[in-house]
Write a protein that holds these residues in place. Structure first.
Motif, PDB file in Angstrom:
ATOM      1  N   LYS A 155      62.493  57.286  24.971  1.00  0.00           N
ATOM      2  CA  LYS A 155      61.557  58.418  24.958  1.00  0.00           C
ATOM      3  C   LYS A 155      61.369  58.963  26.372  1.00  0.00           C
ATOM      4  O   LYS A 155      61.307  60.173  26.576  1.00  0.00           O
TER       5      LYS A 155
ATOM      6  N   THR B 255      59.437  64.718  32.570  1.00  0.00           N
ATOM      7  CA  THR B 255      59.442  63.551  33.444  1.00  0.00           C
ATOM      8  C   THR B 255      60.440  63.792  34.576  1.00  0.00           C
ATOM      9  O   THR B 255      61.517  64.354  34.364  1.00  0.00           O
TER      10      THR B 255
ATOM     11  N   GLU C 259      62.402  62.811  27.807  1.00  0.00           N
ATOM     12  CA  GLU C 259      61.267  63.680  28.159  1.00  0.00           C
ATOM     13  C   GLU C 259      61.618  64.572  29.347  1.00  0.00           C
ATOM     14  O   GLU C 259      61.721  64.117  30.478  1.00  0.00           O
TER      15      GLU C 259
END
Length: 135
Positions: free
Chosen positions: A53, A60, A57
């Motif tokens: 995840k 990020t 993302e």
């Protein structure tokens, strides 16, 4: 080194998860990504769910995404290989993230093969004394 580090930082087994979580969420910006490796090594089941995840993302920072990908290999779990291969496809094998996933999958495969070879390598021998005992 883990027990020495735990003593040094005053971490107990009961507080270890809280330590890694705090380091990841609010630790020093220059070393925060190391928490991903700690989580991968000591909490591989959590890492197998969480790290993909993080890698996907887009909000990020790239360094954290790459660290999440590389940390998946630190889980030393066979389940991480197909996850890394899927990430390479999703992120684009020619991108920095995709190359990190490909390299991490290859590295993990090599480490798992080496571990497997070490586990199955046994030495069997009998001396003439033990052979006569079994006849």
């Amino acid at each position: 080194t883990r027990p020495a580090a735990m003593r040094y930082y005053g971490i107990t087994t009961a507080t270890e998860w809280d330590y890694w979580k705090a380091e990841l969420l609010s630790g020093d910006q220059t070393t925060r990504h190391y928490a991903l490796y700690g989580i991968a090594r000591f909490y591989p089941d959590v890492a197998l769910e969480m790290l993909p995840k993080w890698a996907r993302e887009t909000k990020t920072a790239t360094v954290f995404r790459i660290s999440a990908i590389q940390a998946l290999a630190d889980t030393q779990r066979t389940e991480a290989v197909p996850i890394l291969e899927k990430l390479a496809d999703e992120l684009g094998r020619e991108t920095e993230l995709g190359r990190a996933a490909t390299t991490s999958a290859k590295s993990l495969n090599a480490n798992l093969a080496k571990l497997s070879a070490n586990r199955t390598a046994t030495v069997s021998f009998r001396s003439s004394n033990t052979a006569s005992q079994f006849q």
